[in-house]
Design a protein around this motif. Sequence first.
Motif, PDB file in Angstrom:
ATOM      1  N   GLN A 133       6.042   7.079   2.579  1.00  0.00           N
ATOM      2  CA  GLN A 133       6.743   6.398   3.498  1.00  0.00           C
ATOM      3  C   GLN A 133       5.945   5.133   3.941  1.00  0.00           C
ATOM      4  OE1 GLN A 133       7.231   8.477   7.236  1.00  0.00           O
ATOM      5  NE2 GLN A 133       8.034   6.888   8.486  1.00  0.00           N
ATOM      6  N   SER A 166       7.871   1.142   3.084  1.00  0.00           N
ATOM      7  CA  SER A 166       8.323   0.353   4.113  1.00  0.00           C
ATOM      8  C   SER A 166       8.451  -1.215   3.723  1.00  0.00           C
ATOM      9  CB  SER A 166       7.334   0.529   5.190  1.00  0.00           C
ATOM     10  OG  SER A 166       7.877  -0.294   6.213  1.00  0.00           O
ATOM     11  N   ASP A 178       5.314   8.635  13.789  1.00  0.00           N
ATOM     12  CA  ASP A 178       4.092   8.107  13.892  1.00  0.00           C
ATOM     13  C   ASP A 178       3.963   6.862  13.080  1.00  0.00           C
ATOM     14  OD1 ASP A 178       3.061   9.939  15.928  1.00  0.00           O
ATOM     15  OD2 ASP A 178       3.069  11.539  14.311  1.00  0.00           O
ATOM     16  N   VAL A 179       4.124   7.248  11.739  1.00  0.00           N
ATOM     17  CA  VAL A 179       4.180   6.063  10.776  1.00  0.00           C
ATOM     18  C   VAL A 179       4.849   4.905  11.174  1.00  0.00           C
ATOM     19  CG1 VAL A 179       4.489   5.437   8.169  1.00  0.00           C
ATOM     20  CG2 VAL A 179       3.380   7.885   8.766  1.00  0.00           C
ATOM     21  N   GLU A 180       6.154   5.094  11.508  1.00  0.00           N
ATOM     22  CA  GLU A 180       6.929   4.218  12.058  1.00  0.00           C
ATOM     23  C   GLU A 180       6.312   3.363  13.067  1.00  0.00           C
ATOM     24  OE1 GLU A 180       9.426   2.550  10.544  1.00  0.00           O
ATOM     25  OE2 GLU A 180       9.080   3.833   8.681  1.00  0.00           O
ATOM     26  N   ALA A 240      -2.764  11.310   7.672  1.00  0.00           N
ATOM     27  CA  ALA A 240      -1.458  11.778   7.214  1.00  0.00           C
ATOM     28  C   ALA A 240      -1.513  12.335   5.844  1.00  0.00           C
ATOM     29  CB  ALA A 240      -0.411  10.668   7.317  1.00  0.00           C
ATOM     30  N   ASP A 253       3.188  12.655   1.882  1.00  0.00           N
ATOM     31  CA  ASP A 253       4.596  12.219   2.299  1.00  0.00           C
ATOM     32  C   ASP A 253       4.737  10.917   3.117  1.00  0.00           C
ATOM     33  OD1 ASP A 253       5.911  14.225   0.567  1.00  0.00           O
ATOM     34  OD2 ASP A 253       6.358  15.487   1.930  1.00  0.00           O
ATOM     35  N   GLU A 254       3.987  11.048   4.073  1.00  0.00           N
ATOM     36  CA  GLU A 254       3.811   9.888   4.915  1.00  0.00           C
ATOM     37  C   GLU A 254       3.089   8.850   4.460  1.00  0.00           C
ATOM     38  OE1 GLU A 254       4.792  13.582   6.580  1.00  0.00           O
ATOM     39  OE2 GLU A 254       2.926  13.199   5.727  1.00  0.00           O
ATOM     40  N   ASP A 286       3.587  12.402  11.595  1.00  0.00           N
ATOM     41  CA  ASP A 286       4.956  12.647  10.844  1.00  0.00           C
ATOM     42  C   ASP A 286       5.474  11.246  10.630  1.00  0.00           C
ATOM     43  OD1 ASP A 286       5.786  11.937  13.339  1.00  0.00           O
ATOM     44  OD2 ASP A 286       6.765  13.784  13.682  1.00  0.00           O
ATOM     45  N   SER A 287       7.074  11.179  10.171  1.00  0.00           N
ATOM     46  CA  SER A 287       7.499   9.778   9.994  1.00  0.00           C
ATOM     47  C   SER A 287       7.667   9.032  11.202  1.00  0.00           C
ATOM     48  CB  SER A 287       8.794  10.340   9.506  1.00  0.00           C
ATOM     49  OG  SER A 287       9.598  10.850  10.212  1.00  0.00           O
ATOM     50  N   LYS A 320      -4.230   4.746   6.660  1.00  0.00           N
ATOM     51  CA  LYS A 320      -3.815   6.055   6.631  1.00  0.00           C
ATOM     52  C   LYS A 320      -5.282   7.015   5.939  1.00  0.00           C
ATOM     53  CE  LYS A 320      -2.440   8.665   2.832  1.00  0.00           C
ATOM     54  NZ  LYS A 320      -3.169   9.792   3.312  1.00  0.00           N
ATOM     55  N   SER A 345       4.705  15.097  16.270  1.00  0.00           N
ATOM     56  CA  SER A 345       5.107  16.406  16.019  1.00  0.00           C
ATOM     57  C   SER A 345       4.303  17.333  16.608  1.00  0.00           C
ATOM     58  CB  SER A 345       5.185  16.643  14.553  1.00  0.00           C
ATOM     59  OG  SER A 345       3.822  16.626  13.954  1.00  0.00           O
TER      60      SER A 345
END
Length: 489
Positions: free
Chosen positions: A222, A226, A52-54, A215, A218-219, A49-50, A184, A27
Amino acid sequence: MTEYSTALSSNVRSRFFINGEWVLSHSGARHVLISPATEEPFMSVPLADSVDVERAIAAARRAFDSGPWPKLSGAERSGYLKRLTEEIRQRLPLLAQLWTDQVGAPITFANGLLPTGITRFEFFASLAETFEFEDARPTRRGHARVRREPVGVAALIAPWNATFPIVSHKIAAALAAGCTVVVKSPPESPLDALIIAECAAAVGLPPGVLNVITAGRDEGAQLVQSRDVDKISFTGSVATGQWIARAAVDRLARVTLELGGKSAAILLDDVDLPSALAALTPFTMPFSGQICFAQTRILAPRARHDEVVSAYAEIISKLKLGDPRETDTRIGPVLNAVQRDRVRGYIEQGISEGAQLVLGGTGNGGFGKGYFVEPTVFAHVTPDTTIAQQEIFGPVVSILPYDDIDDAVRIANDTPYGLSGSVYSSDVERAYALACRIQAGHIGINGVELAANVPFGGYKLSGVGREGGREGLEAYLETKAVFMPTAAG
């Protein structure tokens, strides 16, 4: 303040480490780091953001399912860990300066405690080399091979207050076990784990084994939710730990939680007070009390209560409150304005509930800038007051009188927490007998100590599971029994 544009590589300052590569955030969002001592910004860092986490989870999943890491022998993983340890060791002065500038830890404190991170890497490197990952046990038909296998992908969530020592515990144990990991980092202290990632790249750790992102909440949620994450190791607040536990239950993900404490230091009636306070005082409000195992409740025999209060307050009154970069500073700022106001609120509540304010209060030590709270000591504190029950996470210590040994045990155990504690006596066996009655996972006799080969963790709301020691390695392992028949003759 250190000029980090030259002290840190551009990779550490501007990227994440995913799948063995330095990558830009998806992002482009950034977080500004504010000095707790000056309230001035000194750097900005990328935030995940989401997407990057994935990416990080997928890299760790591939590395575990298809990569070499979990298939290596313990001795082979040990070799990587030993080389990684030496790379990190070279960066200890930089890590100490970062601890001071990111979150306000006094530099002398940082230099003293940082080596615990190194000893944790050393311990797990050695343990991986010698640990019995498989043994044979006789059965009626032949024998069973009992295997201890890595649990899978581990999410390692570190707090801001002592990021390097705590994340070292997690990374070293997980990698020694053969897991692949996603770290994280907290936005408040994001750089420590990225430096470890830089060291991992230098020693050629296989791609995807160690992934590091910075992060927010919220991340982090996530990551925890997972289904590609098999194990979660979290250090932080009780509320977040409880949420993680509930989220993990849905798929029975393995969880280790270290959630803080309200530790009691019990002075017995035969104690030599000068020697006891010399050992105890550095652990009552280390790093302005922002350490989970801080001994924030001192239990004194009623007949010696006033003597203890006078002697302890005199010691604390001589500790320098000030710039954490100066080597003679013992009490620096707290993390930020929110933390400062939270601590001051507890102090005001202690006064309103009838505790005797002996030293300090809600002042800032006369500093025009910085998130300072004066070292504060309360006396005649009763066990039911807020300041005796809740973790303040600031430079606030309560002194509570007790009548006899049973009363001391009752008071020590009368909180929702059970992380740490200590007992002081001229008779160590008497102190040990008392320690065995305290509901806490980490208790010192005539002092407080951290040791990489000893498990660390707590009872009750202080968490679930242990880090450190063999127990810390086993937390990242699953056990499998394979029954083998007797070979045909």
